[in-house]
Design a protein around this motif. Structure first.
Motif, PDB file in Angstrom:
ATOM      1  N   PHE A   1      -5.090   4.588  -0.185  1.00 19.08           N
ATOM      2  CA  PHE A   1      -3.831   3.919   0.183  1.00 19.08           C
ATOM      3  C   PHE A   1      -3.626   3.943   1.690  1.00 19.08           C
ATOM      4  CE2 PHE A   1      -2.450   5.182  -4.252  1.00 19.08           C
ATOM      5  CZ  PHE A   1      -2.547   3.901  -4.763  1.00 19.08           C
TER       6      PHE A   1
ATOM      7  N   ALA B   1       0.839  -1.210   0.000  1.00 27.10           N
ATOM      8  CA  ALA B   1       0.000   0.000   0.000  1.00 27.10           C
ATOM      9  C   ALA B   1       0.866   1.249   0.000  1.00 27.10           C
ATOM     10  CB  ALA B   1      -0.928  -0.007   1.210  1.00 27.10           C
TER      11      ALA B   1
ATOM     12  N   ASP C   1       2.592   1.724  -3.432  1.00 30.72           N
ATOM     13  CA  ASP C   1       1.654   2.269  -4.421  1.00 30.72           C
ATOM     14  C   ASP C   1       1.428   3.765  -4.188  1.00 30.72           C
ATOM     15  OD1 ASP C   1       1.420  -0.197  -5.608  1.00 30.72           O
ATOM     16  OD2 ASP C   1      -0.468  -0.714  -4.606  1.00 30.72           O
ATOM     17  N   MET C   2       1.324   4.153  -2.925  1.00 26.49           N
ATOM     18  CA  MET C   2       1.144   5.567  -2.616  1.00 26.49           C
ATOM     19  C   MET C   2       2.401   6.354  -2.991  1.00 26.49           C
ATOM     20  SD  MET C   2      -0.139   7.387   0.926  1.00 26.49           S
ATOM     21  CE  MET C   2       1.006   6.493   1.944  1.00 26.49           C
TER      22      MET C   2
END
Length: 159
Positions: free
Chosen positions: A89, A32, A35-36
């Motif tokens: 996220f 997560a 991805d952020m």
């Protein structure tokens, strides 16, 4: 969403490439955050003038956090969609972090009030109600005008 918290998580990730986050919260939390990080890197380097600031943040997260905080707040204010994506996220990160007791954050308003104030939620549906019956005088001996309602208020008459 607290931008300070986003930057804290980013700093924790960048300082050791997510090793501490993975050890503490597991690989899902790291995914997560990665991805952020990819989203922020793209938005800051390719779609805005903050590319150099992001590169400095990746090199020394502690020293550049305050500068990046202002830049990130400006981007989020300009693009509420970015805030929604970052929120997702962070929610995923907190879901993993908290286990079954997932935390959720309130969504940002569609249009934030100017100056960060509280939006006006005054109900004005009662402004045009009829007062009295036709021909009834509210104050003193006023000639009838055929108006049967009070609009925005009654002005104080001079003696």
């Amino acid at each position: 969403m607290a931008v300070n918290e986003v930057l804290r998580v980013m700093r924790d990730y960048i300082e050791d490439d997510g090793a501490r986050l993975e050890q503490t919260y597991g690989p899902e939390a790291v995914l997560a955050v990665e991805d952020m990080k990819d989203l922020l890197a793209t938005r800051l380097t390719e779609e805005s003038a903050y590319g150099a600031l992001w590169e400095r943040f990746e090199a020394d997260p502690q020293a550049v956090s305050a500068d990046l905080l202002g830049a990130l707040e400006a981007l989020i204010e300009a693009d509420p969609g970015l805030a929604k994506r970052i929120n997702r996220f962070m929610e995923a990160f907190h879901r993993v972090q908290a286990g079954d007791q997932a935390r959720t954050f309130a969504p940002m308003p569609e249009k934030a009030p100017v100056g960060g104030g509280v939006p006006d939620t005054t109900d004005t549906s009662q402004d045009e109600e009829v007062v009295g019956e036709e021909g009834t005088y509210l104050y003193g001996d006023v000639p009838t005008s055929g108006v049967t309602s009070v609009g925005k208020g009654v002005a104080e008459a001079e003696d």
